[in-house]
Design a protein around this motif. Structure first.
Motif, PDB file in Angstrom:
ATOM      1  N   ASN A   1      -3.775 -25.894 -15.275  1.00 56.88           N
ATOM      2  CA  ASN A   1      -3.262 -24.627 -14.748  1.00 56.88           C
ATOM      3  C   ASN A   1      -2.358 -23.928 -15.758  1.00 56.88           C
ATOM      4  O   ASN A   1      -2.368 -22.701 -15.868  1.00 56.88           O
ATOM      5  N   ILE A   2      -1.564 -24.707 -16.488  1.00 59.98           N
ATOM      6  CA  ILE A   2      -0.713 -24.114 -17.517  1.00 59.98           C
ATOM      7  C   ILE A   2      -1.558 -23.435 -18.583  1.00 59.98           C
ATOM      8  O   ILE A   2      -1.259 -22.319 -19.041  1.00 59.98           O
ATOM      9  N   SER A   3      -2.643 -24.087 -18.973  1.00 62.94           N
ATOM     10  CA  SER A   3      -3.545 -23.502 -19.960  1.00 62.94           C
ATOM     11  C   SER A   3      -4.181 -22.223 -19.438  1.00 62.94           C
ATOM     12  O   SER A   3      -4.324 -21.237 -20.181  1.00 62.94           O
ATOM     13  N   ALA A   4      -4.546 -22.222 -18.146  1.00 61.69           N
ATOM     14  CA  ALA A   4      -5.162 -21.026 -17.559  1.00 61.69           C
ATOM     15  C   ALA A   4      -4.180 -19.861 -17.535  1.00 61.69           C
ATOM     16  O   ALA A   4      -4.548 -18.715 -17.839  1.00 61.69           O
ATOM     17  N   VAL A   5      -2.933 -20.146 -17.176  1.00 67.60           N
ATOM     18  CA  VAL A   5      -1.921 -19.085 -17.150  1.00 67.60           C
ATOM     19  C   VAL A   5      -1.653 -18.573 -18.562  1.00 67.60           C
ATOM     20  O   VAL A   5      -1.518 -17.355 -18.783  1.00 67.60           O
ATOM     21  N   ARG A   6      -1.618 -19.473 -19.529  1.00 68.99           N
ATOM     22  CA  ARG A   6      -1.374 -19.054 -20.918  1.00 68.99           C
ATOM     23  C   ARG A   6      -2.491 -18.143 -21.419  1.00 68.99           C
ATOM     24  O   ARG A   6      -2.233 -17.109 -22.058  1.00 68.99           O
ATOM     25  N   GLU A   7      -3.734 -18.489 -21.127  1.00 64.62           N
ATOM     26  CA  GLU A   7      -4.852 -17.626 -21.532  1.00 64.62           C
ATOM     27  C   GLU A   7      -4.795 -16.281 -20.829  1.00 64.62           C
ATOM     28  O   GLU A   7      -5.102 -15.241 -21.424  1.00 64.62           O
ATOM     29  N   SER A   8      -4.364 -16.291 -19.563  1.00 61.03           N
ATOM     30  CA  SER A   8      -4.256 -15.044 -18.814  1.00 61.03           C
ATOM     31  C   SER A   8      -3.206 -14.125 -19.432  1.00 61.03           C
ATOM     32  O   SER A   8      -3.414 -12.907 -19.537  1.00 61.03           O
ATOM     33  N   VAL A   9      -2.086 -14.700 -19.857  1.00 59.84           N
ATOM     34  CA  VAL A   9      -1.032 -13.895 -20.468  1.00 59.84           C
ATOM     35  C   VAL A   9      -1.481 -13.347 -21.817  1.00 59.84           C
ATOM     36  O   VAL A   9      -1.172 -12.201 -22.169  1.00 59.84           O
ATOM     37  N   GLN A  10      -2.207 -14.156 -22.584  1.00 60.63           N
ATOM     38  CA  GLN A  10      -2.693 -13.688 -23.874  1.00 60.63           C
ATOM     39  C   GLN A  10      -3.658 -12.520 -23.718  1.00 60.63           C
ATOM     40  O   GLN A  10      -3.691 -11.608 -24.551  1.00 60.63           O
ATOM     41  N   GLU A  11      -4.453 -12.536 -22.652  1.00 61.51           N
ATOM     42  CA  GLU A  11      -5.386 -11.437 -22.399  1.00 61.51           C
ATOM     43  C   GLU A  11      -4.672 -10.192 -21.901  1.00 61.51           C
ATOM     44  O   GLU A  11      -5.012  -9.068 -22.283  1.00 61.51           O
ATOM     45  N   ASN A  12      -3.655 -10.360 -21.048  1.00 55.80           N
ATOM     46  CA  ASN A  12      -2.945  -9.214 -20.479  1.00 55.80           C
ATOM     47  C   ASN A  12      -1.531  -9.646 -20.129  1.00 55.80           C
ATOM     48  O   ASN A  12      -1.301 -10.317 -19.116  1.00 55.80           O
ATOM     49  N   SER A  13      -0.564  -9.262 -20.947  1.00 59.77           N
ATOM     50  CA  SER A  13       0.829  -9.658 -20.720  1.00 59.77           C
ATOM     51  C   SER A  13       1.540  -8.749 -19.737  1.00 59.77           C
ATOM     52  O   SER A  13       2.675  -9.024 -19.350  1.00 59.77           O
ATOM     53  N   ARG A  14       0.890  -7.654 -19.310  1.00 60.50           N
ATOM     54  CA  ARG A  14       1.545  -6.679 -18.442  1.00 60.50           C
ATOM     55  C   ARG A  14       1.130  -6.828 -16.979  1.00 60.50           C
ATOM     56  O   ARG A  14       1.506  -6.012 -16.151  1.00 60.50           O
ATOM     57  N   GLN A  15       0.357  -7.842 -16.652  1.00 61.29           N
ATOM     58  CA  GLN A  15      -0.125  -8.005 -15.286  1.00 61.29           C
ATOM     59  C   GLN A  15       0.975  -8.551 -14.382  1.00 61.29           C
ATOM     60  O   GLN A  15       1.805  -9.352 -14.802  1.00 61.29           O
ATOM     61  N   SER A  16       0.989  -8.124 -13.121  1.00 61.75           N
ATOM     62  CA  SER A  16       2.011  -8.565 -12.180  1.00 61.75           C
ATOM     63  C   SER A  16       1.781 -10.015 -11.767  1.00 61.75           C
ATOM     64  O   SER A  16       0.676 -10.561 -11.917  1.00 61.75           O
ATOM     65  N   ILE A  17       2.844 -10.643 -11.230  1.00 61.19           N
ATOM     66  CA  ILE A  17       2.753 -12.023 -10.766  1.00 61.19           C
ATOM     67  C   ILE A  17       1.728 -12.143  -9.639  1.00 61.19           C
ATOM     68  O   ILE A  17       0.908 -13.066  -9.620  1.00 61.19           O
ATOM     69  N   SER A  18       1.759 -11.216  -8.687  1.00 60.57           N
ATOM     70  CA  SER A  18       0.848 -11.297  -7.537  1.00 60.57           C
ATOM     71  C   SER A  18      -0.602 -11.176  -7.971  1.00 60.57           C
ATOM     72  O   SER A  18      -1.471 -11.933  -7.505  1.00 60.57           O
ATOM     73  N   ARG A  19      -0.898 -10.226  -8.854  1.00 53.92           N
ATOM     74  CA  ARG A  19      -2.277 -10.062  -9.307  1.00 53.92           C
ATOM     75  C   ARG A  19      -2.745 -11.247 -10.154  1.00 53.92           C
ATOM     76  O   ARG A  19      -3.878 -11.728 -10.017  1.00 53.92           O
ATOM     77  N   ARG A  20      -1.865 -11.746 -11.014  1.00 48.09           N
ATOM     78  CA  ARG A  20      -2.238 -12.868 -11.868  1.00 48.09           C
ATOM     79  C   ARG A  20      -2.489 -14.132 -11.052  1.00 48.09           C
ATOM     80  O   ARG A  20      -3.471 -14.846 -11.277  1.00 48.09           O
TER      81      ARG A  20
END
Length: 361
Positions: free
Chosen positions: A75-94
C-alpha cells in the motif's frame, strides 16, 4: 467468564466432577462460596468445562490483537506511485482510487513518506519585463547593503489600503452545528463602506495612519492633489523628529504617486533618494512581495481590527489606530531583516517569485 480467576475455574472443574458431571449440582455446590446471587451461572460453568475438556487447560487465552495490515509495503508503494503521478490530488480522491481509507492514506503520506500538505500561494502576476526590473532593483538593494549593512533601516516604505466594513467571512472555517439546516446567509453590499488608509513603514516603526476621507468621514479616492496634501500636512510633520538625511522613500507606481508635481514635493525632503516609478531608483511594478506593507502590515492589521466587529467606519478607524499604536519597533526591525532576505531570494530567482524561501518574522 473472564471475571473469574484461574483458581476459581479450577474449583468449578473439581466440583463438576465431584457432582457426577452435573452442571445443576455444581451450580448448587457453589452457593456456599459465592452466595445466591454472585455465583457463576450454569452457562458459565458449562463454558469452563467445555474449554477444559477441549484444551486440557483452564488458563485464560490472551485476547487476540487485530493486526493492522493497511500500511503494508504494497500500500505504501501504491500511495507513492500515486503521488508521483499527481501530487495535487486530494486525500479523499486518492484514497478512493487506491481502495484505502482516508485515515490510512493520510498516515502513509505523513508517517511513511514524510510528506506535508502545502497550500497554493496567491501572488501578483508578473509581466514579461517585470522579472528584469525586479532583478535590477534587487541587485541595487544588495549593493547598498554591501556598502552599508544598515541600509535596510534607512528606507521608508509607503502604501494605501482599503478596509471594508463587512470585513471577511471564511466560509470554509465557518460551521453552524444544529439539528436542521438554519440556511444562514450573510448579505454583502455591492459597494460597502470602507476606510482608505495610508501608512509609512520603516525599521523604527509605523508612520501614520492617515485616512483619506471627506468632511463627513466617507472614504474618498486618492488623487495627486490629495496625496500631496497628505504628504505636506501629515507626513512631513511626522518626520520632524527623525534624521532623514540618509533616508530613502519608497512608493509604488500609482498615478497619484508618480505625477511630476508629487515627485517634486518628495524631492524637497528626499533629494535623489526617492524609490518610485519615475524616481531616482525605479520601483518594479507588481512587486507586493517586496514591500513590507503588503507582505506584513496590511495582513497583520486586517487580522486584528475586525476582532470586535466594528459597526461604523469611526470604530474601524479607531481599531486601526489602536493596533498600529501597539506595533513595537523591534517587530518592525525584524520585518525589515526579512526584507533583506527577500532581496537575496529575488536575486537568486532572477526576478521571479520567491518559492524557495520560508520567511519567518
Amino acid at each position: 467468564m473472564d471475571k473469574y480467576s484461574v483458581q476459581q475455574h479450577v474449583q468449578i472443574i473439581k466440583l463438576f466432577y465431584q457432582n457426577n458431571c452435573s452442571v445443576r449440582a455444581t451450580f448448587r455446590a457453589l452457593r456456599p462460596f459465592y452466595g445466591r446471587h454472585n455465583r457463576p451461572t450454569e452457562r458459565t460453568i458449562r463454558s469452563v468445562v467445555n474449554k477444559f475438556e477441549a484444551s486440557g487447560s483452564v488458563n485464560k487465552e490472551p485476547t487476540p490483537v487485530r493486526r493492522r495490515n493497511a500500511r503494508s509495503a504494497e500500500n505504501i508503494s501504491a500511495v507513492r506511485e500515486s503521488v508521483q503521478e499527481n501530487s495535487r490530488q486530494s486525500i479523499s480522491r486518492r484514497s478512493q482510487q487506491l481502495g484505502l481509507s482516508q485515515t490510512t492514506t493520510l498516515r502513509i503520506l505523513r508517517r511513511d513518506m514524510g510528506l506535508h500538505p502545502y497550500k497554493i500561494q496567491l501572488t501578483q502576476e508578473l509581466k514579461v519585463n517585470d522579472h528584469r526590473q525586479r532583478r535590477v532593483f534587487a541587485e541595487w538593494a544588495l549593493e547598498q547593503l554591501e556598502t552599508d549593512s544598515n541600509f535596510h533601516k534607512k528606507v521608508i516604505f509607503s502604501d494605501e489600503a482599503h478596509f471594508c466594513m463587512n470585513g471577511y467571512v471564511n466560509k470554509q472555517n465557518c460551521r453552524i452545528w444544529d439539528n436542521t439546516n438554519p440556511h444562514e446567509i450573510q448579505e454583502r453590499s455591492m459597494h460597502p463602506e470602507k476606510v482608505t488608509v495610508w501608512c509609512g513603514f520603516w525599521a523604527g516603526g509605523v508612520i501614520g495612519p492617515y485616512f483619506f476621507q471627506n468632511d463627513v468621514g466617507q472614504a474618498i479616492t486618492v488623487n495627486g492633489e490629495r496625496y500631496r496634501a497628505m504628504i505636506t500636512n501629515s507626513f512631513w510633520p511626522a518626520l520632524a523628529d527623525m534624521d532623514i538625511n540618509n533616508m530613502w522613500f519608497q512608493q509604488d507606481g500609482a498615478t497619484c504617486h508618480t505625477a511630476h508635481a508629487t515627485l517634486d514635493v518628495l524631492h524637497e525632503q528626499f533629494q535623489r533618494r526617492v524609490i518610485s516609478r519615475g524616481g531616482d531608483v525605479n520601483w518594479p511594478p507588481r512587486s507586493c512581495d517586496l514591500t513590507p506593507l503588503d507582505f506584513f502590515l496590511w495582513g497583520f492589521l486586517k487580522s486584528q481590527v475586525y476582532a470586535n466587529k466594528p459597526q461604523t467606519t469611526a470604530a474601524l478607524q479607531a481599531n486601526i489606530i489602536q493596533v498600529i499604536g501597539q506595533i513595537q519597533p523591534d517587530l518592525c526591525a525584524r520585518v525589515m531583516e526579512n526584507w533583506t532576505s527577500r532581496m537575496r531570494a529575488t536575486h537568486r530567482s532572477r526576478g521571479g517569485h520567491l518559492p524557495d524561501v520560508l520567511f519567518h518574522i
